[in-house]
Motif scaffolding. Structure first.
Motif, PDB file in Angstrom:
ATOM      1  N   PHE A  36       0.829  -1.194   0.000  1.00 32.46           N
ATOM      2  CA  PHE A  36       0.000   0.000   0.000  1.00 32.46           C
ATOM      3  C   PHE A  36       0.868   1.250   0.000  1.00 32.46           C
ATOM      4  CE2 PHE A  36      -2.695  -3.292   1.828  1.00 32.46           C
ATOM      5  CZ  PHE A  36      -3.882  -3.101   1.143  1.00 32.46           C
ATOM      6  N   ASN A  37       0.345   2.319  -0.547  1.00 32.65           N
ATOM      7  CA  ASN A  37       1.014   3.602  -0.444  1.00 32.65           C
ATOM      8  C   ASN A  37       0.960   4.074   0.995  1.00 32.65           C
ATOM      9  OD1 ASN A  37       1.761   4.091  -3.224  1.00 32.65           O
ATOM     10  ND2 ASN A  37      -0.430   4.273  -3.656  1.00 32.65           N
ATOM     11  N   ASP A  38       2.098   4.506   1.526  1.00 30.02           N
ATOM     12  CA  ASP A  38       2.201   4.803   2.954  1.00 30.02           C
ATOM     13  C   ASP A  38       1.221   5.862   3.421  1.00 30.02           C
ATOM     14  OD1 ASP A  38       4.185   2.940   3.257  1.00 30.02           O
ATOM     15  OD2 ASP A  38       5.840   4.376   3.345  1.00 30.02           O
ATOM     16  N   ASN A  39       0.894   6.824   2.559  1.00 28.11           N
ATOM     17  CA  ASN A  39       0.033   7.936   2.987  1.00 28.11           C
ATOM     18  C   ASN A  39      -1.442   7.701   2.710  1.00 28.11           C
ATOM     19  OD1 ASN A  39       0.403   8.088   0.222  1.00 28.11           O
ATOM     20  ND2 ASN A  39       0.353  10.336   0.161  1.00 28.11           N
TER      21      ASN A  39
ATOM     22  N   ASN B 299     -11.287  -1.778   1.891  1.00 29.52           N
ATOM     23  CA  ASN B 299     -11.512  -0.447   1.321  1.00 29.52           C
ATOM     24  C   ASN B 299     -11.302  -0.456  -0.188  1.00 29.52           C
ATOM     25  OD1 ASN B 299      -9.916   1.456   4.046  1.00 29.52           O
ATOM     26  ND2 ASN B 299     -11.873   0.393   3.977  1.00 29.52           N
ATOM     27  N   SER B 300     -10.214  -1.096  -0.623  1.00 29.96           N
ATOM     28  CA  SER B 300      -9.884  -1.130  -2.049  1.00 29.96           C
ATOM     29  C   SER B 300     -10.909  -1.919  -2.849  1.00 29.96           C
ATOM     30  CB  SER B 300      -8.486  -1.733  -2.243  1.00 29.96           C
ATOM     31  OG  SER B 300      -8.185  -1.884  -3.611  1.00 29.96           O
TER      32      SER B 300
ATOM     33  N   GLU C 283      -5.755   1.441  -9.137  1.00 31.37           N
ATOM     34  CA  GLU C 283      -6.550   2.632  -9.457  1.00 31.37           C
ATOM     35  C   GLU C 283      -7.537   2.978  -8.345  1.00 31.37           C
ATOM     36  OE1 GLU C 283      -5.822   4.524 -12.113  1.00 31.37           O
ATOM     37  OE2 GLU C 283      -4.197   3.058 -12.339  1.00 31.37           O
ATOM     38  N   THR C 284      -7.642   2.142  -7.328  1.00 33.69           N
ATOM     39  CA  THR C 284      -8.572   2.430  -6.236  1.00 33.69           C
ATOM     40  C   THR C 284      -7.986   3.506  -5.321  1.00 33.69           C
ATOM     41  OG1 THR C 284      -7.692   0.627  -4.844  1.00 33.69           O
ATOM     42  CG2 THR C 284      -9.543   0.116  -6.300  1.00 33.69           C
TER      43      THR C 284
ATOM     44  N   LEU D 130      -4.526   3.804  -3.297  1.00 27.77           N
ATOM     45  CA  LEU D 130      -4.296   2.928  -2.155  1.00 27.77           C
ATOM     46  C   LEU D 130      -3.092   2.020  -2.332  1.00 27.77           C
ATOM     47  CD1 LEU D 130      -7.972   1.843  -1.301  1.00 27.77           C
ATOM     48  CD2 LEU D 130      -6.617   3.672  -0.271  1.00 27.77           C
ATOM     49  N   LEU D 131      -2.875   1.529  -3.543  1.00 28.78           N
ATOM     50  CA  LEU D 131      -1.896   0.466  -3.744  1.00 28.78           C
ATOM     51  C   LEU D 131      -0.812   0.820  -4.749  1.00 28.78           C
ATOM     52  CD1 LEU D 131      -4.732  -2.023  -3.677  1.00 28.78           C
ATOM     53  CD2 LEU D 131      -2.616  -2.655  -2.542  1.00 28.78           C
TER      54      LEU D 131
END
Length: 307
Positions: free
Chosen positions: A3-6, A101-102, A228-229, A237-238
């Protein structure tokens, strides 16, 4: 898949279950670890409420609201440690929540393209055991989708079982695949397809196997499009998938193939009793979904054989 940290975690999409810890009420187990494994074989990734054990006190008719609380309330948050993608990258529970969530974000945007409204499903994360409208949920049963209350039930300790007892890799996408597979059943339910599992048959090409393989394919569709979520602020998100991510997902799919489980537990393979599909078929249909990224390619009922 990291996941992207932020990225921000929305804990309102999950609930917490009570931790019974002991044997779930109404469960009939042959005794010892052998009985537990047999129950997992029957119900792992399952969606048939008639097969789920029922608590004799409630008759399995409703969720015990005393044991299941929505997360994110002012009166204590069971998931307060889960705030960002960085948390999801180091904590199994947070990873499940951000995967939820995704998946909900993806299908909320995708299904309307087919003229269908998607209602996000909540996941109940619990410890030991809790009640669903389909009966008792426990780490002995494994993750499942309950069509009676439209919720997914997961004990996070299941991922350790998947690795230690069934030989799956412990990579992030192996865990995320489990979540996406269960939401595949929610998609099938939304599309009115879930009843096709109840054809009374077993074996490699039965309705139950086709429904399970369709859910594997839908998990692959999500994986293809997951980067793309976004969260509510529009942050993705990812991170993009790697070759290792795909290997992790395929490892999880193969580890719960009927042939793998039968060989491990009884020393022989009996295709006539299959309920979820072979390791090869589960990998094949996840790959079909991932390579196409298209829900339409997940039709497992038209082919004469799905193996």
């Amino acid at each position: 898949m990291s996941f992207n940290d932020n990225a921000r975690i929305d804990t309102s999409q999950v609930g917490s279950g009570g931790g019974g810890g002991g044997a779930p009420g109404g469960m009939v187990v042959g005794g010892g670890i052998g009985g537990i494994i047999l129950l997992v074989i029957m119900l792992i990734f399952g969606i048939n409420p008639g097969q789920l054990p029922t608590d004799p006190g409630t008759g399995g008719g409703s969720v015990d609201q005393g044991q299941v609380e929505p997360a994110g309330t002012e009166n204590g948050n069971a998931f307060s440690q889960c705030k960002t993608g960085a948390d999801a990258n180091r904590d199994d529970t947070c990873r499940v929540i951000l995967t939820v969530n995704s998946v909900n974000d993806y299908w909320s945007k995708e299904l309307p393209r087919y003229g269908r409204k998607y209602t996000p499903a909540k996941t109940i994360l619990y410890n030991g055991s809790t009640q669903s409208a389909c009966g008792t949920a426990s780490n002995q049963v494994g993750p499942f989708y309950c069509p009676l209350d439209k919720q997914v039930y997961i004990d996070a300790s299941f991922f350790q079982i998947l690795t230690t007892q069934f030989g799956s890799s412990g990579g992030p996408l192996a865990q995320e695949y489990v979540v996406a597979h269960e939401y595949g059943h929610h998609i099938e339910d939304t599309l009115g397809l879930l009843d096709r599992a109840q054809d009374g048959g077993t074996g490699p090409n039965s309705g139950g196997v086709r429904i399970e393989l369709m859910a594997d394919c839908l998990a692959g569709v999500w994986a293809k499009n997951a980067t793309e979520t976004t969260d509510s602020a529009g942050t993705k998100l990812l991170k993009p998938l790697t070759d290792k991510d795909i290997k992790d997902a395929l490892s999880a799919a193969a580890s719960v193939g009927d042939d793998r489980i039968q060989q491990k537990t009884q020393g022989r393979v009996s295709p006539e009793s299959w309920t979820h599909g072979s390791a090869e078929a589960r990998q094949k249909w996840f790959t079909t979904g991932y390579q196409s990224g298209d829900l339409n390619q997940c039709d497992t009922f038209t082919p004469s054989t799905v193996e």
